[in-house]
Design an enzyme around this catalytic site. Structure first.
Site, mmCIF file in Angstrom:
data_model
loop_
_atom_site.group_PDB
_atom_site.id
_atom_site.type_symbol
_atom_site.label_atom_id
_atom_site.label_comp_id
_atom_site.label_asym_id
_atom_site.label_seq_id
_atom_site.Cartn_x
_atom_site.Cartn_y
_atom_site.Cartn_z
ATOM 1 N N CYS A 172 8.515 -20.529 -13.822
ATOM 2 C CA CYS A 172 8.864 -20.913 -12.460
ATOM 3 C C CYS A 172 7.910 -20.256 -11.466
ATOM 4 C CB CYS A 172 10.271 -20.456 -12.144
ATOM 5 S SG CYS A 172 11.451 -20.824 -13.431
ATOM 6 N N ARG A 215 3.332 -24.196 -12.444
ATOM 7 C CA ARG A 215 4.112 -23.207 -13.189
ATOM 8 C C ARG A 215 5.463 -23.753 -13.647
ATOM 9 N NH1 ARG A 215 2.327 -17.832 -12.270
ATOM 10 N NH2 ARG A 215 4.332 -17.148 -13.026
ATOM 11 N N TRP A 244 11.204 -24.155 -13.865
ATOM 12 C CA TRP A 244 11.030 -24.630 -15.251
ATOM 13 C C TRP A 244 12.278 -24.136 -15.955
ATOM 14 C CZ3 TRP A 244 10.647 -22.631 -20.215
ATOM 15 C CH2 TRP A 244 10.035 -23.455 -21.178
ATOM 16 N N ASN A 248 12.539 -15.734 -11.287
ATOM 17 C CA ASN A 248 11.821 -16.122 -12.509
ATOM 18 C C ASN A 248 12.236 -15.153 -13.591
ATOM 19 O OD1 ASN A 248 10.390 -17.833 -10.905
ATOM 20 N ND2 ASN A 248 8.475 -16.688 -11.001
ATOM 21 N N GLY A 249 12.347 -15.644 -14.804
ATOM 22 C CA GLY A 249 12.706 -14.752 -15.906
ATOM 23 C C GLY A 249 14.049 -15.149 -16.485
ATOM 24 N N GLU A 254 -7.612 -26.957 -31.503
ATOM 25 C CA GLU A 254 -7.590 -27.034 -30.039
ATOM 26 C C GLU A 254 -7.666 -28.497 -29.572
ATOM 27 O OE1 GLU A 254 -6.740 -25.146 -27.794
ATOM 28 O OE2 GLU A 254 -7.685 -25.862 -25.959
ATOM 29 N N LYS A 314 -4.800 -30.313 -27.343
ATOM 30 C CA LYS A 314 -5.043 -30.973 -26.051
ATOM 31 C C LYS A 314 -4.420 -32.365 -26.061
ATOM 32 C CE LYS A 314 -5.833 -28.137 -24.594
ATOM 33 N NZ LYS A 314 -5.756 -26.849 -24.149
ATOM 34 N N GLU A 322 -0.503 -32.158 -25.999
ATOM 35 C CA GLU A 322 0.194 -31.647 -24.822
ATOM 36 C C GLU A 322 0.070 -32.541 -23.608
ATOM 37 O OE1 GLU A 322 -0.952 -27.601 -23.918
ATOM 38 O OE2 GLU A 322 -3.061 -28.030 -24.137
ATOM 39 N N HIS A 356 -4.835 -31.542 -49.574
ATOM 40 C CA HIS A 356 -3.560 -30.974 -50.028
ATOM 41 C C HIS A 356 -2.378 -31.512 -49.223
ATOM 42 C CE1 HIS A 356 -5.763 -28.338 -52.682
ATOM 43 N NE2 HIS A 356 -6.585 -28.108 -51.680
ATOM 44 N N LYS A 413 2.463 -23.555 -17.307
ATOM 45 C CA LYS A 413 1.153 -22.936 -17.417
ATOM 46 C C LYS A 413 1.238 -21.507 -17.924
ATOM 47 C CE LYS A 413 -3.256 -22.568 -16.731
ATOM 48 N NZ LYS A 413 -4.041 -23.171 -17.822
HETATM 49 C C1 G6P Z 1 0.913 -22.007 -22.262
HETATM 50 C C2 G6P Z 1 -0.173 -22.834 -21.626
HETATM 51 C C3 G6P Z 1 -1.406 -22.843 -22.525
HETATM 52 C C4 G6P Z 1 -1.845 -21.436 -22.843
HETATM 53 C C5 G6P Z 1 -0.703 -20.585 -23.406
HETATM 54 C C6 G6P Z 1 -1.072 -19.117 -23.466
HETATM 55 O O1 G6P Z 1 1.356 -22.647 -23.418
HETATM 56 O O2 G6P Z 1 0.268 -24.163 -21.404
HETATM 57 O O3 G6P Z 1 -2.457 -23.534 -21.882
HETATM 58 O O4 G6P Z 1 -2.890 -21.474 -23.779
HETATM 59 O O5 G6P Z 1 0.450 -20.687 -22.574
HETATM 60 O O6 G6P Z 1 -1.267 -18.670 -22.152
HETATM 61 P P1 G6P Z 1 -2.176 -17.453 -21.744
HETATM 62 O O7 G6P Z 1 -2.086 -17.385 -20.249
HETATM 63 O O8 G6P Z 1 -1.596 -16.239 -22.404
HETATM 64 O O9 G6P Z 1 -3.551 -17.727 -22.226
#
Ligand code: G6P
Length: 610
Positions: A2, A27, A74, A100-101, A483, A487, A490, A506, A605
């Site tokens: 949040c 966020r 969130w 938040n939290g 990765e 991408k 997500e 496998h 994020k």
């Molecule tokens: C979330 C974000 C990702 C990020 C991950 C770790 O899942 O959506 O993009 O890689 O957190 O975040 P950090 O800030 O620790 O790299």
């Protein structure tokens, strides 16, 4: 997670709060709300949905005042509904809280509060805080907040206003980031600097246990026992353009295109051409410390964990030190065997990811030295680490990480140079110099990879309707495959898996048919010929192949359906270049599928809850 933004000063608070929320929307974005304190008391407007909805609501039902608190959510506790949107009130509607939290003992507290006659209106854990403050008996709001928080278990970054004390905002932090923005006769609170940057560059990062009290006359910080706390004011060097779209349709696309510059920024001032090493003063590692390292443990989540997997190849190859890469969320709840001489590298774009932070604290308690690879200056991981390397990639707003990933790999290579040139088995001066030279060419290689965008748009058009995809790579390209798949998942909601190319036999090979696009990350390195064999295996089963190869590797002809060649670079640096087409492919598929690229569903994020 949040986002919080608050304002106290002389100006009308609403436009400032709404603008701040819009900047923090990445966020969390399932609901939004604002409480303004004015002659009528505390007046709240909130709703399920985006900040734009809140803006419209406030246009219909305006509210004015010079102090207020706001939130974009969130959901953790309670569904994303209007009722559950923050701010939350006490029974008397005189106190409003944004948070938040997670309050872990919320159920117990709620039961006790209800027994004492409190009426709860929401399903949130946050509402308990409002009622606890209501109950607390003390002369000032900050003392009441301290009493309330004394009963709470869990994490919080929160802000409180009360109609009983006009022009005052009380803020508290434990485990969830909060900063103060210091203006001229006006003060701000935000979960991250993007929300305050257009008003001030002077910020104060709160520490866990801090309670800050803001009014138009100034601010002060105390602990739970009302003892004054001194915190330094930090000057931010991010400029406003960095948090604007600047003509791009999405932040993700902007950030993908920024990579030649962000890679350059991570390298700036750090390359030592004469000795083939890296200057990393923030690491705080002496020659003795370096000699004493027996193992490196890399911790991270999501994309940062993928960078860590690349880091294992980089550090083992350059420094000849054994490396383990751990999901921070798993490591923190294991009972890891920590050998003396273990150096922990915590990788995090935000520097606030709860699992990475806790895993790092756990390693520290076991006696490890901690290095942070962090983008956000002043973030919690950066502050708690013994030393670190800032990425200097500028604010990353798109939820799907792109430029932070490439900068993380560059920072890991710098760390490899720094360690490797000091270790007896590490790289020689000539090898170090060669790698330093390659690093100087890396931004240009990334820029050339970006020129593939028109071809990737074509590919996106061809494959946007598919429901699955497989990404394969070997060695240093396996994490790139992971990765690339992440991408796509997500932001496009297309099921995608990353696999080591040879492991395909496998299991995943059973999935291959003409409907399954298979993306091979295949730069020309020592496993290239092996990867070509893996392509044959896919081809033989009718799979569609998209191959990312390097220029000069030769045409693959009918072995593949599509071949895209990126500039050649040193093998260990290749992920920085090969990931670029995968980022663009995911982006364009998401756009064609009409997905909300910068705000993918259910994601946040910065994951500040576990
Ligand atoms: C979330 C974000 C990702 C990020 C991950 C770790 O899942 O959506 O993009 O890689 O957190 O975040 P950090 O800030 O620790 O790299």
């Amino acid at each position: 997670m949040c986002g919080i933004v608050c304002y106290v000063g002389q100006r009308d608070a609403v436009p400032i709060l709404i603008e701040g929320l819009a900047r923090l929307e990445y966020r969390g974005y399932d609901s939004a709300g604002v409480t303004i304190q004015n002659g009528a008391g505390v007046v709240t407007r909130k709703l399920r949905g985006r900040v734009q909805g809140l803006r419209d609501l406030l246009a219909e039902q305006p509210v004015a005042g010079t102090s207020g608190i706001a939130h974009t959510r969130w959901a953790t506790h309670g569904a994303p509904t209007t009722v559950n949107a923050h701010p939350h009130h006490d029974c008397t509607d005189t106190i409003a809280v944004v948070h938040n939290g997670i309050i872990e003992n919320a159920d117990v507290l709620k039961a006790e509060l209800e027994r004492r006659g409190h009426r709860f209106r929401t399903e949130t854990d946050t509402e308990t805080i409002a009622h606890l403050i209501e109950e607390a008996k003390a002369p000032t709001l900050e003392q009441r907040v301290a009493i309330a928080l004394g009963q709470v278990e869990g994490t919080y970054g929160l802000a409180v206003i009360s109609s009983g004390e006009p022009g005052k905002i009380v803020v508290a932090r434990k485990g969830s980031p909060v900063l103060l923005g210091v203006g001229d006769g006006e003060y701000f609170v935000a979960s991250d600097a993007a929300a305050v940057l257009e008003h001030t560059r002077q910020v104060v990062y709160l520490d866990d246990g801090d309670i800050a009290v803001l009014s138009p006359d100034g601010y002060f910080i105390i602990d739970g026992e009302s003892r004054a706390q001194a915190r330094t004011v930090t000057s931010l060097d991010w400029n406003l353009e960095a948090i604007e779209l600047g003509g791009y349709a999405h932040f993700m696309l902007k950030e993908i295109h920024e990579q030649p510059e962000t890679v350059r920024a991570t390298l700036r001032g750090r390359l030592l051409f004469d000795t083939g090493s890296a200057r990393l003063q923030g690491l705080n590692l002496t020659a003795g410390d370096v000699a004493a390292i027996r193992r490196i443990v890399i911790l991270g989540c999501g994309t940062s964990w993928h960078a860590g997997l690349v880091g294992r190849h980089v550090l083992e190859s350059l420094a000849r030190i054994p490396v383990d890469v751990e999901y921070a969320s798993e490591y923190r709840y294991r009972d890891p065997l920590v050998e003396p001489g273990t150096l922990v590298v915590a990788i995090s774009q935000s520097g606030e990811t709860a699992d990475t932070l806790e895993a790092m604290r756990r390693a520290r308690a076991a006696g490890c030295r901690i290095v942070g690879l962090v983008n956000v200056v002043g973030s919690t991981i950066a502050r708690e680490a013994d030393g670190g390397i800032y990425l200097h990639a500028g604010p990353e707003i798109g939820v799907a990480s792109t430029k932070a990933f490439t900068s993380q790999i560059v920072a890991l290579v710098l760390l490899g140079l720094f360690l490797g040139r000091q270790r007896p088995d590490g790289l020689t001066e000539a090898e170090g110099r060669a790698l330093v030279e390659e690093l100087t060419r890396l931004p240009q290689a990334v820029a050339r990879a970006l020129e593939l965008e028109p071809q990737l748009q074509d590919l996106a058009r061809r494959y946007a309707g598919h429901h699955h995809a497989l990404y394969l790579g070997r060695g240093v390209s396996f994490p790139v495959a992971l990765e690339g798949a992440l991408k796509l998942k997500e932001i496009s909601y297309v099921h995608a898996e990353g696999y080591p190319a040879a492991e395909m036999k496998h299991g995943p090979i059973a999935l291959i048919d003409a409907e399954m696009p298979v993306v091979f990350v295949a730069p020309k390195d020592h496993v290239y010929s092996k990867v070509l064999s893996n392509m044959q295996e896919v081809r033989a089963r009718g799979g569609r192949i998209i191959a990312i190869t390097t220029e000069g590797a030769g045409e693959l002809g009918t072995l593949v359906d599509h071949q895209l060649s990126v500039p050649a670079t040193a093998s260990l640096l290749s992920p920085v270049v090969t990931v670029v087409p995968l980022q663009l492919l995911a982006y364009h598929i998401a756009v064609l599928r009409e997905c909300d690229v910068d705000r993918p569903r259910n994601l946040a994020k910065s994951v500040t809850v576990e």
